[in-house]
Design an enzyme around this catalytic site. Structure first.
Site, PDB file in Angstrom:
ATOM      1  N   ASN A  38       3.656  -5.459   5.688  1.00 41.00           N
ATOM      2  CA  ASN A  38       2.538  -6.335   6.034  1.00 41.00           C
ATOM      3  C   ASN A  38       3.015  -7.648   6.634  1.00 41.00           C
ATOM      4  O   ASN A  38       2.323  -8.242   7.466  1.00 41.00           O
ATOM      5  CB  ASN A  38       1.670  -6.590   4.796  1.00 41.00           C
ATOM      6  N   HIS A  73       0.452   5.327   6.536  1.00 36.60           N
ATOM      7  CA  HIS A  73       0.511   5.672   5.124  1.00 36.60           C
ATOM      8  C   HIS A  73       0.668   7.180   4.916  1.00 36.60           C
ATOM      9  O   HIS A  73       0.005   7.966   5.596  1.00 36.60           O
ATOM     10  CB  HIS A  73      -0.756   5.204   4.401  1.00 36.60           C
ATOM     11  N   GLY A 114      -1.989  -4.293   0.987  1.00 39.76           N
ATOM     12  CA  GLY A 114      -2.064  -5.528   1.744  1.00 39.76           C
ATOM     13  C   GLY A 114      -1.114  -6.615   1.278  1.00 39.76           C
ATOM     14  O   GLY A 114      -1.083  -7.707   1.866  1.00 39.76           O
ATOM     15  N   SER A 132       0.802  -1.220   0.000  1.00 41.44           N
ATOM     16  CA  SER A 132       0.000   0.000   0.000  1.00 41.44           C
ATOM     17  C   SER A 132       0.836   1.271   0.000  1.00 41.44           C
ATOM     18  O   SER A 132       0.358   2.327  -0.424  1.00 41.44           O
ATOM     19  CB  SER A 132      -0.934   0.009   1.219  1.00 41.44           C
ATOM     20  N   ASP A 152      -4.034   6.913  10.109  1.00 43.59           N
ATOM     21  CA  ASP A 152      -3.650   5.582  10.581  1.00 43.59           C
ATOM     22  C   ASP A 152      -2.202   5.517  11.037  1.00 43.59           C
ATOM     23  O   ASP A 152      -1.764   4.530  11.637  1.00 43.59           O
ATOM     24  CB  ASP A 152      -3.916   4.514   9.518  1.00 43.59           C
TER      25      ASP A 152
END
Length: 204
Positions: free
Chosen positions: A99, A183, A70, A32, A180
């Site tokens: 991830n 990112h 992801g 991502s 979050d």
């Protein structure tokens, strides 16, 4: 008139026979962080990279963004042979590992998958650029150090350039990270590109 008609029919064939002025293909395989997560795709650093090479290079490379939000090293490793066969890249940029860490994959497993990707890319004739990642402090200093050693060790062993931390100067910076905390925002993407560009440019 016949010679004129014949010439008009021949011109398109001559034009199509001339090779197009194109540079190498750069294949970006990431998660991502390279897939413009939760921001307009045009704002992502990979798209900004495409804009930059078009502006600065006479024969700009085609930038193929095969990043998926992801994505893990295991998933990318499965997809890589098909990507290499289809695009025949001159450069492969590998941006993976975040991830894997979030899912608790051990550094040994992470290293094994990344190593296979590097080897496969080099066997296909591509140069490799490795982009490292970091994890939040709550993972502990020991785990974070082992993670850093994975990227550094692979870079040394396979003689590939390494960006130790993709989000250097972006992570933890107000306005440059999404809510979050993982990112970059659209405003942070140009800085991400500036981190990558000095290592990528010599490979083109």
């Amino acid at each position: 008139m016949r010679w004129l008609l014949a010439w008009l029919l021949l011109v398109p064939l001559l034009a199509s026979a001339q090779p197009a002025a194109t540079g190498p293909t750069v294949l970006v395989v990431g998660d991502s962080l390279s897939a413009a997560h939760n921001i307009p795709a045009a704002s992502g650093w990979v798209n900004l990279l495409q804009q930059r090479v078009r502006q600065q290079m006479k024969a700009p490379p085609a930038i193929v963004n095969a990043s998926i939000s992801g994505e893990t090293t295991a998933g990318a490793l499965t997809r890589l042979p098909g990507l290499l066969a289809r695009h025949r890249p001159s450069v492969v940029v590998i941006e993976l590992g975040g991830n894997d860490a979030l899912r608790g994959l051990t550094p040994v497993q992470l290293r094994g998958n990344l190593e296979k990707m590097i080897v496969a890319s080099q066997k296909a004739g591509a140069k490799v650029l490795l982009l490292g990642i970091d994890v939040p402090p709550n993972y502990g200093p020991a785990y974070r150090q082992r993670l850093k050693e994975v990227y550094a060790g692979l870079a040394r062993q396979y003689k590939v350039p390494l960006l130790p931390f993709l989000l250097e100067g972006v992570a933890l910076q107000p306005g440059l990270m999404q809510a979050d905390g993982l990112h970059p925002t659209a405003a942070g993407q140009p800085r991400v590109l500036e981190n990558v560009w000095p290592l990528l440019k010599p490979l083109l």
